[in-house]
Motif scaffolding. Structure first.
Motif, PDB file in Angstrom:
ATOM      1  N   THR A   1       0.834  -1.211   0.000  1.00  0.00           N
ATOM      2  CA  THR A   1       0.000   0.000   0.000  1.00  0.00           C
ATOM      3  C   THR A   1       0.864   1.254   0.000  1.00  0.00           C
ATOM      4  O   THR A   1       0.645   2.174  -0.798  1.00  0.00           O
ATOM      5  CB  THR A   1      -0.908   0.017   1.237  1.00  0.00           C
ATOM      6  OG1 THR A   1      -1.624  -1.204   1.296  1.00  0.00           O
ATOM      7  CG2 THR A   1      -1.875   1.177   1.171  1.00  0.00           C
TER       8      THR A   1
ATOM      9  N   VAL B   1       3.912   1.578  -0.931  1.00  0.00           N
ATOM     10  CA  VAL B   1       4.586   1.693  -2.229  1.00  0.00           C
ATOM     11  C   VAL B   1       3.613   2.223  -3.276  1.00  0.00           C
ATOM     12  O   VAL B   1       3.957   3.099  -4.087  1.00  0.00           O
ATOM     13  CB  VAL B   1       5.172   0.335  -2.651  1.00  0.00           C
ATOM     14  CG1 VAL B   1       5.534   0.356  -4.141  1.00  0.00           C
ATOM     15  CG2 VAL B   1       6.397   0.019  -1.832  1.00  0.00           C
ATOM     16  N   ALA B   2       2.386   1.735  -3.236  1.00  0.00           N
ATOM     17  CA  ALA B   2       1.383   2.200  -4.196  1.00  0.00           C
ATOM     18  C   ALA B   2       1.154   3.695  -4.033  1.00  0.00           C
ATOM     19  O   ALA B   2       1.145   4.461  -5.019  1.00  0.00           O
ATOM     20  CB  ALA B   2       0.069   1.442  -3.984  1.00  0.00           C
ATOM     21  N   LEU B   3       1.026   4.144  -2.769  1.00  0.00           N
ATOM     22  CA  LEU B   3       0.808   5.572  -2.525  1.00  0.00           C
ATOM     23  C   LEU B   3       2.027   6.389  -2.951  1.00  0.00           C
ATOM     24  O   LEU B   3       1.898   7.465  -3.567  1.00  0.00           O
ATOM     25  CB  LEU B   3       0.503   5.819  -1.040  1.00  0.00           C
ATOM     26  CG  LEU B   3      -0.802   5.202  -0.528  1.00  0.00           C
ATOM     27  CD1 LEU B   3      -0.955   5.456   0.978  1.00  0.00           C
ATOM     28  CD2 LEU B   3      -2.011   5.775  -1.264  1.00  0.00           C
TER      29      LEU B   3
ATOM     30  N   LEU C   1       4.178   5.587  -5.232  1.00  0.00           N
ATOM     31  CA  LEU C   1       4.209   5.611  -6.698  1.00  0.00           C
ATOM     32  C   LEU C   1       3.246   6.666  -7.228  1.00  0.00           C
ATOM     33  O   LEU C   1       3.548   7.365  -8.204  1.00  0.00           O
ATOM     34  CB  LEU C   1       3.861   4.229  -7.259  1.00  0.00           C
ATOM     35  CG  LEU C   1       4.995   3.204  -7.202  1.00  0.00           C
ATOM     36  CD1 LEU C   1       4.494   1.831  -7.671  1.00  0.00           C
ATOM     37  CD2 LEU C   1       6.163   3.654  -8.077  1.00  0.00           C
ATOM     38  N   CYS C   2       2.093   6.733  -6.586  1.00  0.00           N
ATOM     39  CA  CYS C   2       1.126   7.759  -7.005  1.00  0.00           C
ATOM     40  C   CYS C   2       1.750   9.143  -6.876  1.00  0.00           C
ATOM     41  O   CYS C   2       1.637   9.978  -7.787  1.00  0.00           O
ATOM     42  CB  CYS C   2      -0.135   7.689  -6.154  1.00  0.00           C
ATOM     43  SG  CYS C   2      -1.174   6.273  -6.538  1.00  0.00           S
TER      44      CYS C   2
ATOM     45  N   GLN D   1      -3.949  -1.329  -5.183  1.00  0.00           N
ATOM     46  CA  GLN D   1      -4.047  -0.186  -4.272  1.00  0.00           C
ATOM     47  C   GLN D   1      -3.954   1.141  -5.034  1.00  0.00           C
ATOM     48  O   GLN D   1      -4.624   2.108  -4.676  1.00  0.00           O
ATOM     49  CB  GLN D   1      -2.922  -0.253  -3.214  1.00  0.00           C
ATOM     50  CG  GLN D   1      -3.143  -1.291  -2.125  1.00  0.00           C
ATOM     51  CD  GLN D   1      -4.349  -0.987  -1.243  1.00  0.00           C
ATOM     52  OE1 GLN D   1      -5.485  -1.012  -1.744  1.00  0.00           O
ATOM     53  NE2 GLN D   1      -4.120  -0.718   0.024  1.00  0.00           N
ATOM     54  N   ILE D   2      -3.092   1.131  -6.099  1.00  0.00           N
ATOM     55  CA  ILE D   2      -3.050   2.353  -6.928  1.00  0.00           C
ATOM     56  C   ILE D   2      -4.428   2.613  -7.523  1.00  0.00           C
ATOM     57  O   ILE D   2      -4.961   3.734  -7.466  1.00  0.00           O
ATOM     58  CB  ILE D   2      -1.988   2.213  -8.037  1.00  0.00           C
ATOM     59  CG1 ILE D   2      -0.587   2.253  -7.409  1.00  0.00           C
ATOM     60  CG2 ILE D   2      -2.126   3.343  -9.062  1.00  0.00           C
ATOM     61  CD1 ILE D   2       0.533   1.991  -8.401  1.00  0.00           C
TER      62      ILE D   2
END
Lengths: 227, 247
Positions: free
Chosen positions: A110, A112-114, A116-117, B11-12
């Motif tokens: 999560t 990492v996803a944030l 990356l965003c 999640q993205i």
């Protein structure tokens, strides 16, 4: 030992899986969205308004004010992205007060996803503000020699963003889990309250850092204009 | 492995969906509500300012009118005051004049009364003296009295000054007496007159008239000039004296 809610898998077909991270994330999304709908469907445009509307107005204007204070001239443009970052992380960390809840932010996937965003959003906002050429030119400043270091800086700060949030949330959950096995009852409660504070601070730090990065990408251009 | 790449992608996607959802259901409605409220408040403030400006204008207008009104009132007061003063003065003057006229009239009437009273006293005194004199003369009347009277008259003629004599000399004399003079007496008087003559001119012969109203006396008239001896002349003296006492 389980380090991440990713490890709690309810359902899996090949690459696709439904783990606790996704489930709790959906739960948070549902809570935020339904809560917003419930409050905003009866919005008052007058001085008399409900306390829930007051709460949401305080939150929204507070976030916008923070964004403006960091140095972004038009906070409403970035409110959707940055505000959602803060609200999602803060809610995810706040819900740790509920038993059997695993914060999605305790999963490195999560965070990492944030990150990356944020990593993608920074050049997007920068380009939207000053155009592709001008934005890319910022990587060559002060000299072209700095290009690799600038790129490394971009990547490393994104990685730091992800690991910082993950480390803090995971460690909080870990400490509570460990303490529960050693000293039950009172001490884990104190640590849980501390974890709650840490969670709020982390949400704030994550959002503010993202804001600062975006502001840096946008501000260079504005400073040039001022000069 | 701590990072599950499927979860990262999911999640993205989740995060982007959440961004859209919150934009749609949280930020936009809330910001719109705030904007609408701020706009309404700004409108209200602008209206309030307009109202305040209008009120200030009206106040200034009212103050100006008030000042004007005060001035007019003061002017009217002053005018009314002046008129009242003038009217008062006129009334006072009129009253004074009337009072003066009344006082004068009163004094006149008082004087009239005084005169009438004097007249009455005089008349009565005269009447009484006449009655007394008449009675005395009637009692005493005889030739010697008449003779004595004419003697006195002739003596007084002799006492006249030259101017008086010259005045008597012009014109025709007439001698008026209460009783008829005898021819001898007439001759004596004529002779006495001739003795008065100054220069070459002589007196014309006087005419002798008997007049009972000429009380106990004798008088000489020459064209309005009169020389007399009578009780009446003494009465005149008495009248003067009585009038002096009354004043």
């Amino acid at each position: 030992m389980r380090l991440s809610p990713d490890d709690i898998i309810f359902w899996q077909v090949g690459f696709f899986k439904l783990n606790a991270t996704l489930l709790f994330t959906w739960g948070l999304m549902a809570f935020l969205t339904i809560g917003s709908i419930l409050v905003t469907r009866n919005l008052s445009h007058h001085e008399q308004r409900s306390r829930w509307q007051n709460l949401l107005e305080i939150i929204v204007t507070g976030i916008a004010k923070q964004i403006a204070e960091v140095g972004l001239p038009q906070p409403r443009v970035y409110l959707g992205f940055l505000g959602t970052l803060f609200l999602f992380i803060a809610t995810a960390n706040l819900f740790t007060i509920f038993p059997y809840y695993e914060p999605p932010t305790g999963s490195l996937s999560t965070t990492v996803a944030l990150s990356l965003c944020v990593f993608i959003a920074i050049p997007l906002f920068g380009i939207a503000d000053q155009g592709v050429r001008d934005y890319l030119k910022t990587y060559l400043e002060p000299t072209a020699l700095m290009l690799p270091f600038n790129i490394i800086g971009e990547v490393s700060r994104t990685l730091a963003l992800a690991v910082r949030l993950f480390g803090n949330m995971m460690s909080g959950a870990m400490i509570i889990a460990i303490l529960l096995t050693i000293t039950p009852f009172v001490f884990p409660l104190v640590m849980s309250m501390l974890g709650l504070l840490t969670g709020m601070v982390q949400a704030y730090i994550f959002t503010i850092l993202a804001t600062v990065y975006i502001a840096a990408a946008v501000r260079t251009h504005h400073e040039d204009i001022v000069d | 492995m701590l990072i599950d790449w499927f979860t990262v992608v999911a999640q993205i996607a989740n995060f982007l969906i959440l961004v859209w959802l919150l934009k749609r259901f949280l930020y936009q409605p809330i910001l719109q509500a705030i904007d609408a409220r701020e706009k309404r408040i700004a409108t209200q403030i602008a209206e309030a300012q307009q109202t305040a400006t209008a009120a200030a204008q009206q106040q200034a207008e009212f103050q100006r009118k008030n000042a004007e009104f005060d001035q007019q009132r003061a002017a009217l007061f002053a005018e009314a005051n002046a008129t009242a003063q003038a009217e008062r003065q006129t009334l006072l003057t009129t009253a004074r004049t009337e009072a003066d006229a009344l006082r004068e009239k009163f004094q006149q009437s008082l004087q009239n009364e005084q005169r009438v009273l004097q007249q009455a006293i005089l008349q009565r005194t005269q009447q009484q003296i006449f009655d007394l004199t008449r009675k005395t003369l009637t009692d005493l009347a005889d030739t010697s009295l008449e003779q004595q009277m004419i003697k006195v008259f002739i003596r007084r003629l002799g006492e006249l000054s030259d101017d008086e004599r010259a005045q008597l000399q012009i014109g025709s004399p007439s001698v008026r007496s209460a009783f008829a003079l005898t021819s001898a007496q007439q001759t004596d008087i004529t002779a006495a007159l001739q003795n008065l003559a100054v220069g070459a001119n002589l007196f014309a012969r006087p005419s002798f008239i008997t007049d009972p109203n000429c009380i106990s006396g004798i008088e000489l008239n020459v064209d309005g000039h009169k020389l007399a001896w009578s009780v009446a002349s003494y009465l005149n003296d008495l009248e003067q004296s009585v009038a002096g006492e009354l004043k």
